[in-house]
Scaffold this motif. Sequence first.
Motif, mmCIF file in Angstrom:
data_model
loop_
_atom_site.group_PDB
_atom_site.id
_atom_site.type_symbol
_atom_site.label_atom_id
_atom_site.label_comp_id
_atom_site.label_asym_id
_atom_site.label_seq_id
_atom_site.Cartn_x
_atom_site.Cartn_y
_atom_site.Cartn_z
ATOM 1 N N ASP A 14 -0.287 -3.146 -4.917
ATOM 2 C CA ASP A 14 0.341 -3.696 -6.118
ATOM 3 C C ASP A 14 0.280 -5.216 -6.179
ATOM 4 O O ASP A 14 0.825 -5.811 -7.117
ATOM 5 C CB ASP A 14 1.787 -3.204 -6.261
ATOM 6 N N ILE A 33 8.613 6.341 -5.236
ATOM 7 C CA ILE A 33 7.828 5.196 -4.771
ATOM 8 C C ILE A 33 8.156 4.904 -3.314
ATOM 9 O O ILE A 33 9.328 4.770 -2.946
ATOM 10 C CB ILE A 33 8.109 3.942 -5.628
ATOM 11 N N GLY A 70 9.137 -4.336 1.035
ATOM 12 C CA GLY A 70 8.987 -3.281 0.045
ATOM 13 C C GLY A 70 10.270 -2.506 -0.180
ATOM 14 O O GLY A 70 11.337 -2.863 0.321
ATOM 15 N N ARG A 125 1.478 0.543 -1.951
ATOM 16 C CA ARG A 125 2.496 1.312 -2.677
ATOM 17 C C ARG A 125 2.009 2.735 -2.924
ATOM 18 O O ARG A 125 0.912 2.950 -3.442
ATOM 19 C CB ARG A 125 2.826 0.608 -3.986
ATOM 20 N N ASP A 154 6.893 2.195 -0.363
ATOM 21 C CA ASP A 154 6.084 1.057 0.078
ATOM 22 C C ASP A 154 5.899 1.130 1.588
ATOM 23 O O ASP A 154 6.837 1.440 2.332
ATOM 24 C CB ASP A 154 6.764 -0.264 -0.286
ATOM 25 N N GLU A 179 12.484 -4.247 -8.273
ATOM 26 C CA GLU A 179 11.125 -3.909 -7.828
ATOM 27 C C GLU A 179 10.268 -5.148 -7.675
ATOM 28 O O GLU A 179 9.512 -5.285 -6.743
ATOM 29 C CB GLU A 179 10.484 -2.962 -8.842
#
Length: 753
Positions: A716, A734, A658, A683, A736, A209
């Motif tokens: 982020d 999640i 991402g 994000r 992105d 990540e």
Amino acid sequence: MAPRKNAKGGGNSSSSSSGSGSTSAGSSSSSSSSRARRETKHGGHKNGKKGGLSGSSVFTWFMVIALLGVWTSVAVVWFDLVDYEEILGKLGVYDADGDGDFDVDDARVLLGLKERSASEPTVSSEELESHGAPGEQAPSGEEPQNIEDDVKEQIQSLLHETLHTEHGGDLHQEEDEPTRDQQLEDEDFLTGSDADDKIENLETGTFHEETEDSYQVEETAPQDYNQDMEEIMYEQENPGSSEPVVDDEKLLHDADDVTYQVYDEQVYEPLEDERIEVSDNAVEDSNIIPEEVGVHPAEEQQEVPPETSRKTNDPEQKEKVKKKKPKLLNKFDKTIKAELDAAEKLRKRGKIEEAVNAFEELVRKYPHSPRARYGKAQCEDDLAEKRRSNEVLRGAIETYQEVASLPDVPADLVKLSLKRRSERQQFLGHMRGSLMTLKRLVQLFPNDTSLKNDLGVGYLLIGDNENAKTVYEEVLNVTPNDGFAKVHYGFILKAQNKIAESIPYLKEGIESGDPGTDDGRFYFHLGDAMQRVGDKEAYKWYELGHMRGHFASVWQRSLYNVKGLKAQPWWTSKETGYTELVKSLERNWKLIRDEGLAVMDKARGLFLPEDENLREKGDWSQFTLWQQGRKNENACKGAPKTCALLEKFPEATGCRRGQIKYSVMHPGTHVWPHTGPTNCRLRMHLGLVIPKEGCKIRCANKTKTWEEGKVLIFDDSFEHEVWQDALSFRLIFIVDVWHPELTPQQRHSLPAI
């Protein structure tokens, strides 16, 4: 006959009148004649004008002559009517003090007004005794001799022993490295092969990540130490020369055949631009992802590579370098200096193809000339930049090696050639080959701590933190105040989770002000280490990093940023413009949840622990579907419907900065405050399984909680922190997406992270 008489008298009547006037005319003429004589005597003129040269006239003629001289000089320089470089080159044969040119000191030596001087290389006392004192006078009638020649012979013997394998020999395998790794190094060092270019197939375990503890280095060709040294030498020999202006924007965006090469992840990775490998050939390896790349002009690289900084960003250091005046010419090269200068002049003026031909001809005529071959390597290097060609750059790398393997190469030229070779190998991703080159440099110049610092970086680039640590310990034992070694040693300690121990090294290294220490990464890690031990001074260092231009703000501390993008911690769906994506995620949240739970239930290790040292405590794992804009086909077999749903939204699947992934966090987990690497993405968090209490996320100074079936959106690149103090696990999805203000061109050209 009448006309003749008329001419004299004109007849009786005429004669009378003429006669009567002759007396007065004669008197007038006599008077005028005497006045004319008086005027002439006093500077007058017969025509009534003042004659001679007055003061103003002298000044006028002086100015005319002066202006003619000035314009004549301009014409001589402008149209190259006199080749001063050729004249100076010929005079260089009479260089008596070994500084590579003919100057006043040389003239004094030749006239017997000054003794010949000799350089003082670092050699043992035994060597000094065997070779004589440095200041001894050379025998009359011979070329000046000094200890540098003997040192060069020793270096050459060592070079021939260690580098002859470049053209067919085998390098000895090191005992402490596996055979397979050594084979990779041999291939890369000997042939500039693509052994290190290959990447592994995208498996679930390759994704991360963040890159909290990755250390990266960027190629900022060509203004590095090596070329700075060469520039200095050239400018001293050829004053008035100048580099052509290069349109960087055009260079970055005009090439359609550029490829982007992603290499195996390392603990210490090159910067995003360092990993741009360009080629004029088709990509053959199936693991290489061909893309057009180029950094958009608006992108601000907020971190400066240690190598480049250490060499160039300190004015005092640059002044010291200029005073050193490296010696790049051996005795033979001094005799062909005019030809070398003519070829170099072409390169400096940006006529790269012509310069390549000129240096190739010199190499053909003088195959043992180190300076001619070095010029050829530089031209190939420049040509690779111009054409954005890996193939040409590999040729330059080989030619740099050839320079060092020639006989009678000046020590400074050996160092410059091998250093540049190492840097260009790193640019292509040939980290092991670069490491071998750096090892040779340290072997040849054991007292140069800057080379040992470079060697430490070389080890970090292949993920060998232990050997890097050993190198920096050696440097600090010899030079305990070396700031560059301190910040890198502190970085290694922090990566080993020795948080408290790392702080003084990072802090003292930055405070030293040594070149290469004023770097955003070190402020980042120092502040992070202080936060983890509860030191309230952390934000003072973040503030200092912001003031020095490394961070966008105290809260927003990402290092890969595009200027001008809207910056705020929390976003709404409407503000992003990605409302359709948000609606689709929220409509299908149960489908996404069920596929995630099914993968968890299979217990086949598809959810992998977070391994980037972001957790203070607890259990946090992730299951990645997309990374850097590339789909993980194996992972998507476990969540086919979710992947099919996302295929409709390129702002997410095409976000090469991402990821798209499931994230599960178990009770008792705390994630340290941290920031993402770039401001180019936003994000999204979709709540899938959310306990009623105990789970929260802070971004900047505002804290929120998740809801099942709802999307939270935040940037982020701002500091964020997570707590999981519930009684059961928390599962989120999640996604992105590109920052909405990025243009299509930027989304296409920005290198992946």
